[in-house]
Design a protein around this motif. Structure first.
Motif, PDB file in Angstrom:
ATOM      1  N   LYS A  95      -2.408 -44.118  46.649  1.00 25.72           N
ATOM      2  CA  LYS A  95      -1.278 -43.242  46.968  1.00 25.72           C
ATOM      3  C   LYS A  95      -0.375 -43.875  48.016  1.00 25.72           C
ATOM      4  N   MET A  96      -0.954 -44.385  49.079  1.00 25.74           N
ATOM      5  CA  MET A  96      -0.157 -44.947  50.165  1.00 25.74           C
ATOM      6  C   MET A  96       0.481 -46.286  49.768  1.00 25.74           C
ATOM      7  N   ARG A  97      -0.233 -47.086  49.005  1.00 27.83           N
ATOM      8  CA  ARG A  97       0.330 -48.373  48.610  1.00 27.83           C
ATOM      9  C   ARG A  97       1.430 -48.212  47.561  1.00 27.83           C
ATOM     10  N   TYR A  98       1.344 -47.161  46.755  1.00 29.84           N
ATOM     11  CA  TYR A  98       2.401 -46.954  45.761  1.00 29.84           C
ATOM     12  C   TYR A  98       3.743 -46.738  46.453  1.00 29.84           C
ATOM     13  N   ARG A  99       3.754 -45.968  47.500  1.00 25.81           N
ATOM     14  CA  ARG A  99       4.999 -45.742  48.246  1.00 25.81           C
ATOM     15  C   ARG A  99       5.536 -47.067  48.778  1.00 25.81           C
ATOM     16  N   ASP A 100       4.666 -47.890  49.357  1.00 28.93           N
ATOM     17  CA  ASP A 100       5.109 -49.182  49.891  1.00 28.93           C
ATOM     18  C   ASP A 100       5.667 -50.065  48.781  1.00 28.93           C
ATOM     19  N   LEU A 101       4.969 -50.101  47.643  1.00 31.73           N
ATOM     20  CA  LEU A 101       5.414 -50.924  46.523  1.00 31.73           C
ATOM     21  C   LEU A 101       6.744 -50.418  45.973  1.00 31.73           C
ATOM     22  N   PHE A 102       6.896 -49.114  45.897  1.00 33.79           N
ATOM     23  CA  PHE A 102       8.137 -48.518  45.401  1.00 33.79           C
ATOM     24  C   PHE A 102       9.317 -48.945  46.264  1.00 33.79           C
ATOM     25  N   PHE A 103       9.155 -48.876  47.580  1.00 35.57           N
ATOM     26  CA  PHE A 103      10.233 -49.267  48.479  1.00 35.57           C
ATOM     27  C   PHE A 103      10.499 -50.775  48.411  1.00 35.57           C
ATOM     28  N   GLN A 104       9.430 -51.558  48.349  1.00 32.80           N
ATOM     29  CA  GLN A 104       9.597 -53.016  48.322  1.00 32.80           C
ATOM     30  C   GLN A 104      10.308 -53.495  47.059  1.00 32.80           C
ATOM     31  N   THR A 105      10.059 -52.808  45.943  1.00 36.92           N
ATOM     32  CA  THR A 105      10.672 -53.209  44.669  1.00 36.92           C
ATOM     33  C   THR A 105      11.928 -52.405  44.357  1.00 36.92           C
ATOM     34  N   HIS A 106      12.364 -51.564  45.303  1.00 37.87           N
ATOM     35  CA  HIS A 106      13.545 -50.718  45.110  1.00 37.87           C
ATOM     36  C   HIS A 106      13.394 -49.829  43.875  1.00 37.87           C
ATOM     37  N   GLY A 107      12.197 -49.294  43.700  1.00 35.09           N
ATOM     38  CA  GLY A 107      11.933 -48.379  42.599  1.00 35.09           C
ATOM     39  C   GLY A 107      11.479 -49.037  41.321  1.00 35.09           C
ATOM     40  N   LYS A 108      11.475 -50.354  41.261  1.00 40.22           N
ATOM     41  CA  LYS A 108      11.077 -51.051  40.036  1.00 40.22           C
ATOM     42  C   LYS A 108       9.620 -51.473  40.116  1.00 40.22           C
ATOM     43  N   THR A 109       8.736 -50.502  40.164  1.00 42.25           N
ATOM     44  CA  THR A 109       7.318 -50.833  40.205  1.00 42.25           C
ATOM     45  C   THR A 109       6.941 -51.553  38.910  1.00 42.25           C
TER      46      THR A 109
END
Length: 434
Positions: A403-417
């Motif tokens: 859950k917490m890493r998904y938020r970080d990944l979402f922000f890092q990829t600008h929504g392009k997980t």
């Protein structure tokens, strides 16, 4: 404004949060540079709603942690952004009226489209709950999240009983007759989305214990439906309820609706009441006023689509996310599934994809990861509510990590997980115990 058709097909996306941003990005991904894309939203940032509760209980300011600026993100894909409040849609003339809202007093403007994607979410009808302004709390946005954070961490809360649950959702008839799985349907929901109440219930109990104020036996969770989180499917919900009962939580179902909040508790439409000092409420989710009465919408103002997210009467109009009638429950993971369909459909119309590549109808899956506090979370993957055959519930530290890493990944990829992210999450969550 200039007619978009004079400079190539114009895709106009209304809404810039999860479904709107992803729709615009998917159209660009699949249709390429041949289209012009514009996003209109009343705010110029994406609000990462799912992680607000964790910030509240951890005494972190969500306003500093759960926002992603849209303008730069969209510009990277050559997507135009307009900050404005949508006022009207004319589906016959293919135009949208809006008011630029950076500063008060702006004039009404109009913009045309060749394709329209409605991804504006919905209104959260707290204003329809008597007593909410005086006595209610919630975690649905930055203001209310910080209001609850102050109440919990700055001396407002005195340690009394807690009630957490949903007002009744009024769904509309726009998804009647759709069968996403053989023999299945889009069911009628009495609550818009009940993963958050379950998440907050569990986190609240952990917070109480951490602060020496009690535990689960101080918390009552309630639902207007027969089962809370009914969209997770009967198998998963019964497991959840058995676990919650064993922990000491109190449970009220079939409350019908919230009649009013008072200083002392909650009065329900079925005549019962519950004592509560702290009342954390999730409201009815209603369509925006500018959608109500349009020929593309159902009786409650949600946009009618088929399972390819296209309006059956106006094929240039699509919907994704909470504004779509087919999105039940109002869950971000389902909206994400829909945005890929939207992107592929528009690309097919423009000759960039074949029908075989694009015509993959929606088969909704409930994905939900909820914080439980204490570094643990629950993970749900289920489609049985719609007629599917998958029902998975896991709890533990791996789910919290995801859950917490998904938020970080979402922000890092600008929504392009990345496309492999969901498969990896399933492997980690479902193959891990504890």
């Amino acid at each position: 404004m200039a007619s978009p058709s004079s400079i190539g097909p114009h895709v106009l996306v209304l809404g810039g949060n999860f479904a709107g941003l992803s729709s615009a990005q998917r159209v660009r991904q699949f249709a390429g540079p041949s289209v012009r894309i514009t996003v209109i939203d009343r705010k110029d940032y994406l609000l990462f709603v799912p992680n607000i509760p964790a910030d509240v209980f951890e005494d972190q300011d969500p306003a500093l942690r759960q926002r992603m600026e849209l303008r730069e993100v969209l510009a990277k894909d050559d997507i135009a952004f307009v900050q404005g409040e949508v006022k009207a849609i004319d589906v016959d003339r293919k135009r949208v009226e809006f008011v630029p809202n950076e500063r008060p007093g702006s004039e009404t403007q109009a913009i045309g489209y060749d394709y329209l994607v409605i991804a504006v979410g919905n209104r959260l009808a707290y204003d329809a709950i008597e007593g909410f302004a005086e006595f209610g709390h919630t975690v649905s946005d930055l203001y209310h999240g910080n209001r609850l954070r102050e109440y919990l961490h700055r001396g407002g809360y005195r340690g009394g009983p807690v009630a957490i649950g949903s007002a009744r959702f009024h769904q509309g008839n726009g998804a009647k007759g759709l069968q996403p799985y053989p023999g299945g349907s889009i069911p009628d929901a009495l609550a818009a989305c009940e993963g958050p109440p379950v998440e907050v219930m569990l986190s609240m109990a952990t917070w109480l214990g951490k602060h020496g104020l009690g535990g689960p036996d101080k918390v009552t969770v309630f639902t207007p439906a027969e089962l809370i989180a009914e969209d997770a499917g009967e198998t998963v919900v019964k497991q959840l309820l058995e676990i919650a009962s064993g922990m000491g939580f109190h449970y009220m179902n079939k409350t019908q609706d919230i009649r009013r909040l008072t200083a002392d508790g909650i009065e329900f439409a079925d005549g019962r009441s519950v004592e509560a000092e702290l009342k954390i409420i999730f409201p009815d989710w209603v369509a925006h006023d500018f959608l109500k009465g349009l020929p593309i919408c159902d009786d409650m103002g949600f946009v009618k689509t088929d399972l390819l997210m296209r309006n059956p009467d106006y094929p240039s109009v699509f919907a994704a996310g909470d504004a779509a009638a087919v999105t039940v429950p109002k869950l971000g993971a389902i909206g994400h599934q829909q945005t890929e369909i939207v992107g592929r459909q528009i690309a097919k119309d423009l000759g960039a994809l074949t029908a075989e590549e694009a015509d993959r109808p929606l088969q909704p899956v409930v994905y939900c990861i909820g914080d439980m506090g204490g570094g643990k979370a629950f993970y749900i993957r289920s489609n049985t509510w719609y007629g599917g055959d998958t029902a998975v519930l896991k709890m533990g530290r791996m789910a919290y990590f995801l859950k917490m890493r998904y938020r970080d990944l979402f922000f890092q990829t600008h929504g392009k997980t990345p496309d492999w992210g969901l498969d990896l999450a399933e492997l980690l969550a479902e193959g891990h115990t504890g």
